[in-house]
Write a protein that holds these residues in place. Sequence first.
Motif, short mmCIF file in Angstrom:
data_model
loop_
_atom_site.label_atom_id
_atom_site.label_comp_id
_atom_site.label_asym_id
_atom_site.label_seq_id
_atom_site.Cartn_x
_atom_site.Cartn_y
_atom_site.Cartn_z
N ASP A 184 0.83 -1.20 0.00
CA ASP A 184 0.00 0.00 0.00
C ASP A 184 0.86 1.25 0.00
N LYS A 185 1.94 1.20 0.77
CA LYS A 185 2.84 2.35 0.86
C LYS A 185 3.49 2.63 -0.49
N ARG A 186 3.90 1.58 -1.20
CA ARG A 186 4.58 1.79 -2.49
C ARG A 186 3.58 2.21 -3.57
N TYR A 187 2.34 1.75 -3.50
CA TYR A 187 1.33 2.25 -4.44
C TYR A 187 1.14 3.75 -4.24
N GLU A 188 1.16 4.16 -2.98
CA GLU A 188 1.01 5.58 -2.67
C GLU A 188 2.22 6.37 -3.18
N MET A 189 3.41 5.81 -2.98
CA MET A 189 4.63 6.45 -3.46
C MET A 189 4.63 6.60 -4.98
N LYS A 190 4.16 5.54 -5.65
CA LYS A 190 4.13 5.56 -7.11
C LYS A 190 3.12 6.58 -7.63
N ALA A 191 1.96 6.64 -6.99
CA ALA A 191 0.95 7.62 -7.38
C ALA A 191 1.48 9.04 -7.19
N TYR A 192 2.19 9.25 -6.10
CA TYR A 192 2.79 10.57 -5.84
C TYR A 192 3.82 10.90 -6.91
N GLY A 193 4.63 9.90 -7.31
CA GLY A 193 5.62 10.12 -8.35
C GLY A 193 4.99 10.50 -9.68
N TYR A 194 3.86 9.88 -10.00
CA TYR A 194 3.15 10.23 -11.24
C TYR A 194 2.63 11.66 -11.19
N LEU A 195 2.20 12.09 -10.02
CA LEU A 195 1.76 13.49 -9.90
C LEU A 195 2.92 14.44 -10.16
N LYS A 196 4.09 14.06 -9.66
CA LYS A 196 5.27 14.89 -9.88
C LYS A 196 5.63 14.94 -11.37
N LEU A 197 5.26 13.89 -12.09
CA LEU A 197 5.50 13.86 -13.53
C LEU A 197 4.30 14.43 -14.31
N ASP A 198 3.34 14.95 -13.57
CA ASP A 198 2.14 15.54 -14.16
C ASP A 198 1.33 14.51 -14.97
N LYS A 199 1.27 13.29 -14.43
CA LYS A 199 0.50 12.23 -15.07
C LYS A 199 -0.63 11.82 -14.12
N VAL A 200 -1.70 12.60 -14.18
CA VAL A 200 -2.80 12.42 -13.24
C VAL A 200 -3.53 11.10 -13.47
N LYS A 201 -3.72 10.73 -14.73
CA LYS A 201 -4.42 9.49 -15.05
C LYS A 201 -3.70 8.28 -14.44
N GLU A 202 -2.38 8.22 -14.61
CA GLU A 202 -1.59 7.12 -14.07
C GLU A 202 -1.61 7.13 -12.53
N ALA A 203 -1.61 8.34 -11.98
CA ALA A 203 -1.66 8.46 -10.52
C ALA A 203 -2.97 7.89 -9.97
N LYS A 204 -4.05 8.15 -10.66
CA LYS A 204 -5.36 7.62 -10.25
C LYS A 204 -5.39 6.09 -10.34
N GLU A 205 -4.74 5.55 -11.36
CA GLU A 205 -4.69 4.09 -11.54
C GLU A 205 -3.95 3.43 -10.38
N GLU A 206 -2.87 4.05 -9.93
CA GLU A 206 -2.13 3.50 -8.80
C GLU A 206 -2.93 3.64 -7.51
N ALA A 207 -3.61 4.77 -7.37
CA ALA A 207 -4.40 5.01 -6.17
C ALA A 207 -5.58 4.05 -6.07
N ALA A 208 -6.04 3.53 -7.20
CA ALA A 208 -7.17 2.61 -7.21
C ALA A 208 -6.84 1.27 -6.55
N HIS A 209 -5.56 0.98 -6.39
CA HIS A 209 -5.13 -0.27 -5.77
C HIS A 209 -5.33 -0.27 -4.26
N ILE A 210 -5.45 0.90 -3.68
CA ILE A 210 -5.56 1.00 -2.22
C ILE A 210 -6.73 1.91 -1.84
N GLN A 211 -7.12 1.81 -0.58
CA GLN A 211 -8.18 2.66 -0.06
C GLN A 211 -7.54 3.75 0.81
#
Length: 267
Positions: A184-211
Motif C-alpha cells: 500500500d505504501k509503495r502504491y502511494e509512493m508511485k501515485a505521488y511520483g506520477y503526480l510529480k510527472l504531471d500524469k494524473v491518469k496514471e496516478a489515479k490508476e495506482e491510487a485505485a489499488h488502495i483505499q
Amino acid sequence: LKTTDGSFSLEEETENPMQKTQTPVLSTRNRRLIYSGGVLSLLILSATCFSTVATSQDRAETIQDLQKQVKLEQKITGTYEKALLGDSEGALKRLSSIDEQSLTNEQKNVYMSLLIDKKKYKEAVKLQGNHPEVVESMISEKGDVNELKEFQQTFPSPNGAFDLAYHEKRWEDMMSQSGVDMTDKRYEMKAYGYLKLDKVKEAKEEAAHIQSQDLNQKIETYEKTKKEIEETKKQVEEENKKDKKDENKIKSLTDQQKKQEEALKNL
C-alpha cells in the motif's frame, strides 16, 4: 404369617412377636448397588484429590512462569531505559543476551532499530529471520537516504532500488523499476511520483489499488490547483493582449500564479 390354608392368623401375628430373632437379608441387587456406590464414592474422592494436587501443581508452575516473565520484562524495561538515555551500546548488549524466542515483535523492532542505527545491517537481517526486505522497509520508513544507500549496497534488491529512487526524487527511475513487491505504501509512493510527472491518469490508476482517502484528496487537490493555474495563466495572457494593460492586475495575477505553482510543488 400365613397359615397352611393361606389365611392370615392374627394370633400368630400378635403372639410373642419378639420371640424369634429376625436377620435382615439383603438382596443381590441391593448388595450390588451398595458396593457399586462405595466404589464410585472412592473413585470420586480419589479423582478429587488428584485434581486438587494437579491444580496446585499447575498453579505453582504458572506462578513460576509469571515470575520468569516479570524478570524478563524488568530486564527489557531496563534495556529501554538505557536506550532512551543514550546508552545504545549497553542496550544492544542487554538485548543480545536475551533469547530471541522470548522477544515480542515490538521488542524485536526496538532491537532492530538499535542495530540499524549502529549500521549493523547483517545482524538486523539475521534478527528478522534472514529477510532483508523487512529491514529495508524499516530504513525506508525512516527516510534516511544515506542508510538506504548503504543497505542497498550490502543487500541489493528491486524494493531498495524503488524506495531509494523515491527518496532521491528520481521519478522516472522509480517508474522503470521492475520486480518490486508493491505494498500500500509503495502504491502511494508511485501515485505521488506520477503526480510529480504531471500524469494524473496514471496516478489515479495506482491510487485505485488502495483505499486511501488522503491520497485521493491529494490527487483531487492537484487537479483543482492545476486547473486554477491554467485559468490564471489565461487571464494574464488576455490582460497582456489589451492595448491598455493594467500592470497592477498583471502583477497581482502573476503573484497569484506563483503561489499556486508553489502550492502544487509542495503538495
